[in-house]
Design a protein around this motif. Structure first.
Motif, PDB file in Angstrom:
ATOM      1  N   ASN A   1       0.831  -1.206   0.000  1.00  0.00           N
ATOM      2  CA  ASN A   1       0.000   0.000   0.000  1.00  0.00           C
ATOM      3  C   ASN A   1       0.866   1.257   0.000  1.00  0.00           C
ATOM      4  OD1 ASN A   1      -1.645   2.110   2.057  1.00  0.00           O
ATOM      5  ND2 ASN A   1      -2.796   1.234   0.351  1.00  0.00           N
ATOM      6  N   PHE A   2       0.450   2.231  -0.812  1.00  0.00           N
ATOM      7  CA  PHE A   2       1.144   3.523  -0.855  1.00  0.00           C
ATOM      8  C   PHE A   2       0.139   4.580  -0.388  1.00  0.00           C
ATOM      9  CE2 PHE A   2       2.754   0.740  -4.147  1.00  0.00           C
ATOM     10  CZ  PHE A   2       4.123   0.767  -3.920  1.00  0.00           C
ATOM     11  N   ASP A   3       0.472   5.222   0.723  1.00  0.00           N
ATOM     12  CA  ASP A   3      -0.422   6.230   1.288  1.00  0.00           C
ATOM     13  C   ASP A   3       0.347   7.548   1.376  1.00  0.00           C
ATOM     14  OD1 ASP A   3      -2.303   7.686   2.627  1.00  0.00           O
ATOM     15  OD2 ASP A   3      -2.154   6.567   4.513  1.00  0.00           O
ATOM     16  N   ASN A   4       0.143   8.404   0.380  1.00  0.00           N
ATOM     17  CA  ASN A   4       0.920   9.650   0.283  1.00  0.00           C
ATOM     18  C   ASN A   4       2.413   9.362   0.448  1.00  0.00           C
ATOM     19  OD1 ASN A   4      -1.141  11.483  -0.255  1.00  0.00           O
ATOM     20  ND2 ASN A   4      -1.772  11.467   1.899  1.00  0.00           N
ATOM     21  N   CYS A   5       2.873   8.420  -0.319  1.00  0.00           N
ATOM     22  CA  CYS A   5       4.268   7.952  -0.238  1.00  0.00           C
ATOM     23  C   CYS A   5       5.129   8.872  -1.128  1.00  0.00           C
ATOM     24  CB  CYS A   5       4.278   6.505  -0.711  1.00  0.00           C
ATOM     25  SG  CYS A   5       5.874   5.744  -0.692  1.00  0.00           S
ATOM     26  N   GLU A   6       6.011   9.637  -0.493  1.00  0.00           N
ATOM     27  CA  GLU A   6       6.806  10.636  -1.246  1.00  0.00           C
ATOM     28  C   GLU A   6       8.150  10.074  -1.670  1.00  0.00           C
ATOM     29  OE1 GLU A   6       7.123  14.594   0.349  1.00  0.00           O
ATOM     30  OE2 GLU A   6       5.234  14.333   1.438  1.00  0.00           O
ATOM     31  N   ILE A   7       8.439  10.214  -2.961  1.00  0.00           N
ATOM     32  CA  ILE A   7       9.741   9.764  -3.480  1.00  0.00           C
ATOM     33  C   ILE A   7      10.351  10.879  -4.321  1.00  0.00           C
ATOM     34  CG2 ILE A   7       9.250   7.282  -3.467  1.00  0.00           C
ATOM     35  CD1 ILE A   7       8.512   7.531  -6.428  1.00  0.00           C
ATOM     36  N   SER A   8      11.663  10.816  -4.489  1.00  0.00           N
ATOM     37  CA  SER A   8      12.327  11.885  -5.252  1.00  0.00           C
ATOM     38  C   SER A   8      12.286  11.569  -6.752  1.00  0.00           C
ATOM     39  CB  SER A   8      13.789  12.011  -4.806  1.00  0.00           C
ATOM     40  OG  SER A   8      14.500  10.891  -5.289  1.00  0.00           O
ATOM     41  N   THR A   9      12.583  12.572  -7.551  1.00  0.00           N
ATOM     42  CA  THR A   9      12.609  12.386  -9.006  1.00  0.00           C
ATOM     43  C   THR A   9      13.644  11.325  -9.386  1.00  0.00           C
ATOM     44  OG1 THR A   9      12.186  14.744  -9.096  1.00  0.00           O
ATOM     45  CG2 THR A   9      12.723  13.690 -11.180  1.00  0.00           C
ATOM     46  N   ALA A  10      14.706  11.226  -8.588  1.00  0.00           N
ATOM     47  CA  ALA A  10      15.770  10.252  -8.884  1.00  0.00           C
ATOM     48  C   ALA A  10      15.282   8.810  -8.788  1.00  0.00           C
ATOM     49  CB  ALA A  10      16.941  10.461  -7.922  1.00  0.00           C
ATOM     50  N   GLN A  11      14.059   8.610  -8.231  1.00  0.00           N
ATOM     51  CA  GLN A  11      13.523   7.243  -8.100  1.00  0.00           C
ATOM     52  C   GLN A  11      12.667   6.843  -9.312  1.00  0.00           C
ATOM     53  OE1 GLN A  11      15.776   6.759  -5.667  1.00  0.00           O
ATOM     54  NE2 GLN A  11      14.380   5.176  -4.986  1.00  0.00           N
ATOM     55  N   ARG A  12      12.553   7.727 -10.281  1.00  0.00           N
ATOM     56  CA  ARG A  12      11.773   7.375 -11.489  1.00  0.00           C
ATOM     57  C   ARG A  12      12.662   6.594 -12.445  1.00  0.00           C
ATOM     58  NH1 ARG A  12      10.922  12.320 -14.308  1.00  0.00           N
ATOM     59  NH2 ARG A  12      12.471  11.551 -15.780  1.00  0.00           N
ATOM     60  N   ILE A  13      12.110   5.533 -13.046  1.00  0.00           N
ATOM     61  CA  ILE A  13      12.853   4.781 -14.073  1.00  0.00           C
ATOM     62  C   ILE A  13      12.294   5.186 -15.434  1.00  0.00           C
ATOM     63  CG2 ILE A  13      13.435   2.504 -14.977  1.00  0.00           C
ATOM     64  CD1 ILE A  13      13.112   1.308 -12.277  1.00  0.00           C
ATOM     65  N   GLY A  14      13.152   5.692 -16.296  1.00  0.00           N
ATOM     66  CA  GLY A  14      12.707   6.097 -17.643  1.00  0.00           C
ATOM     67  C   GLY A  14      11.885   7.370 -17.580  1.00  0.00           C
ATOM     68  N   PRO A  15      11.537   7.902 -18.761  1.00  0.00           N
ATOM     69  CA  PRO A  15      10.743   9.130 -18.787  1.00  0.00           C
ATOM     70  C   PRO A  15       9.319   8.892 -18.307  1.00  0.00           C
ATOM     71  CG  PRO A  15      11.653   8.604 -20.972  1.00  0.00           C
ATOM     72  CD  PRO A  15      11.919   7.428 -20.089  1.00  0.00           C
ATOM     73  N   GLU A  16       8.657   9.965 -17.917  1.00  0.00           N
ATOM     74  CA  GLU A  16       7.235   9.850 -17.554  1.00  0.00           C
ATOM     75  C   GLU A  16       6.463   9.322 -18.757  1.00  0.00           C
ATOM     76  OE1 GLU A  16       4.888  12.601 -15.293  1.00  0.00           O
ATOM     77  OE2 GLU A  16       6.719  13.617 -14.599  1.00  0.00           O
ATOM     78  N   GLY A  17       5.527   8.416 -18.496  1.00  0.00           N
ATOM     79  CA  GLY A  17       4.694   7.872 -19.574  1.00  0.00           C
ATOM     80  C   GLY A  17       5.304   6.669 -20.276  1.00  0.00           C
ATOM     81  N   SER A  18       6.532   6.270 -19.868  1.00  0.00           N
ATOM     82  CA  SER A  18       7.170   5.139 -20.575  1.00  0.00           C
ATOM     83  C   SER A  18       6.931   3.794 -19.872  1.00  0.00           C
ATOM     84  CB  SER A  18       8.683   5.372 -20.686  1.00  0.00           C
ATOM     85  OG  SER A  18       9.290   5.350 -19.396  1.00  0.00           O
ATOM     86  N   GLY A  19       6.112   3.806 -18.813  1.00  0.00           N
ATOM     87  CA  GLY A  19       5.931   2.587 -18.015  1.00  0.00           C
ATOM     88  C   GLY A  19       5.392   1.408 -18.815  1.00  0.00           C
ATOM     89  N   ALA A  20       4.416   1.672 -19.691  1.00  0.00           N
ATOM     90  CA  ALA A  20       3.827   0.556 -20.438  1.00  0.00           C
ATOM     91  C   ALA A  20       4.851  -0.062 -21.378  1.00  0.00           C
ATOM     92  CB  ALA A  20       2.606   1.044 -21.222  1.00  0.00           C
TER      93      ALA A  20
END
Ligand SMILES: Cc1cc2nc3c(=O)[nH]c(=O)nc-3n(C[C@H](O)[C@H](O)[C@H](O)COP(=O)(O)OP(=O)(O)OC[C@H]3O[C@@H](n4cnc5c(N)ncnc54)[C@H](O)[C@@H]3O)c2cc1C
Length: 399
Positions: A232-251
């Motif tokens: 469960n994620f409840d207002n779970c804050e993470i930094s930009t450095a935790q993103r893998i790939g560009p936004e929208g590339s998840g699929a």
């Protein structure tokens, strides 16, 4: 004692998919099977299966042997081995180690979770996470499924929202392998469910991030020694450095990461099918009824011949998918066929093994019934058999 050879080493040569296919006792596979047969033999498997308890010591032994580092870039401490070598190692693991829950957990991390970081992560993410994952020190998990979005995974309800210096995650992922044990999660979340697959982005989230909680273990039919829970994620804050790939590339990350890996994860189960066949043949030779070995009855020997056919045809499709992937050719159809065959054949052969052993197959102490329970999940995880058939039908030009 289950042995494929006795004294073979893993060698230094790079096997081709054809080498692996033609040699059932390939030296790389045989060496790992023999190692697992001596080093990964838990004496409390029935008890842990009943109690749903994970074998941390077995995990560490497998990591020390190199099962998690095998296919990872040497720059991050791996051995840089190719797909075929990886499949041979995991087949050997499945043959020699009877703890399918441990084998499944290792396979998920090696074939699904770590490759996402290695293929799509930043250099900083790779340097930060890969060394401790492949050494066995930290555990990883992969989360896309939710209670209301299973096969239709991009309709997910877990969202991310931009904040001042990163993102805020909200939602709940379900049926996550290794969640209770995991130190870090690969998480797929959407900016807006209305955007469908275009809205999905991938993140790496440490388990100790405030707002992230993991449910109690969810007991299941088989693979009971693999921890399994909701996250469960409840207002779970993470930094930009935790993103893998560009936004929208998840699929596209998800589709590319799963193209053939959904079949490769099953290599350990194909190894287990071979052990199951060897055990059933040995039993049919020594169990006498009506004054002769039961293997002399055609009804029994044909069942064993069918088990052999299923095992070999599963390998054929698996190494076809591997050969295509290694040549950089599209492997989605071959992998879908391999996944259908390996998972469904494992169930059919487990039923045949049960029948062959009679009541000995049905009681817990011989492990025959456990195999049936363990393999059942293969037709669900990594995309159900129906979804794999949809892929094949699409490739045939059907809707
Ligand atoms: C052992 C195990 C381990 C797992 N590990 C993980 C994990 O680590 N991370 C994670 O994110 N998830 C994991 N999962 C979840 C798994 O990916 C999903 O269960 C799977 O994708 C199916 O989703 P569902 O269970 O919601 O079934 P549903 O999608 O609700 O499907 C129910 C039934 O409908 C059929 N169906 C649905 N849509 C179609 C269609 N379009 N055409 C034909 N038939 C269809 C299905 O084939 C199935 O028979 C795991 C599951 C199992 C069993």
């Amino acid at each position: 004692m289950h042995t494929l050879s006795g004294s073979l080493s893993t060698g230094n040569t790079t096997p081709s998919a054809l080498d692996a296919l033609l040699d059932l006792k390939h030296p790389v596979k045989a060496a790992i099977a023999d190692w697992a047969d001596t080093s990964l033999q838990p004496d409390d498997l029935d008890q842990r299966d009943e109690q749903c308890s994970f074998w941390t010591e077995g995990w560490q032994r497998a990591a020390d042997k190199g099962l998690l580092s095998l296919m990872v870039d040497p720059a991050f401490g791996g051995a840089g081995a190719d797909i075929v070598s990886g499949l041979l190692w995991f087949e050997g693991l499945g043959y020699g180690c009877p703890d399918a829950g441990l084998n499944f957990a290792l396979a998920c991390q090696a074939w699904t979770m770590q490759p996402i970081i290695e293929r799509f992560g930043t250099d900083e993410q790779k340097a930060r996470y890969l060394p401790s994952l492949i050494s066995g020190e930290r555990y990883g998990a992969f989360t896309i499924t939710e209670a209301e979005s299973g096969s239709d995974s991009f309709t997910m309800g877990t969202t991310y929202k931009a904040s001042d210096d990163g993102y805020v995650l909200n939602g709940t992922k379900a049926y996550v392998t290794m969640a209770p044990q995991a130190d870090v999660f690969v998480v797929f979340a959407t900016k807006d469910p209305a955007l469908g697959s275009w809205g999905v982005t991938t993140f790496l989230v440490d388990a100790d991030t405030p707002g992230l909680t993991v449910s109690a273990n969810r007991p299941k039919m088989g693979l009971r020694t693999t921890p399994f829970a909701d996250v469960n994620f409840d207002n779970c804050e993470i930094s930009t450095a935790q993103r893998i790939g560009p936004e929208g590339s998840g699929a596209s990350i998800f589709s590319s990461a799963m193209e053939a890996e959904r079949a490769f994860v099953l290599a350990f189960q194909i190894g287990a099918m071979e052990r199951q066949l060897d055990d059933a043949v040995a039993f049919a030779r020594t169990r006498n009824q009506f004054g002769k070995p039961i293997g002399d009855f055609q009804a029994v020997s044909h069942r064993l011949a069918d088990m052999k056919l299923r095992h070999e045809s599963s390998r054929l499709l698996l190494y076809k998918a591997a050969g295509l992937a290694m040549q950089g050719k599209p492997s989605m159809e071959a992998a879908a066929l391999a996944k259908i065959q390996a998972s469904e054949a494992s169930i059919a052969s487990s039923v045949d093994a049960l029948l062959t052993h009679g009541a000995r197959g049905y009681v817990t102490e011989f492990g025959v019934e456990r195999n049936l329970r363990d393999v059942a999940g293969g037709v669900i995880y990594g995309g159900t058999s129906d979804i794999q058939r949809n892929i094949v039908a699409r490739m045939l030009g059907l809707s």
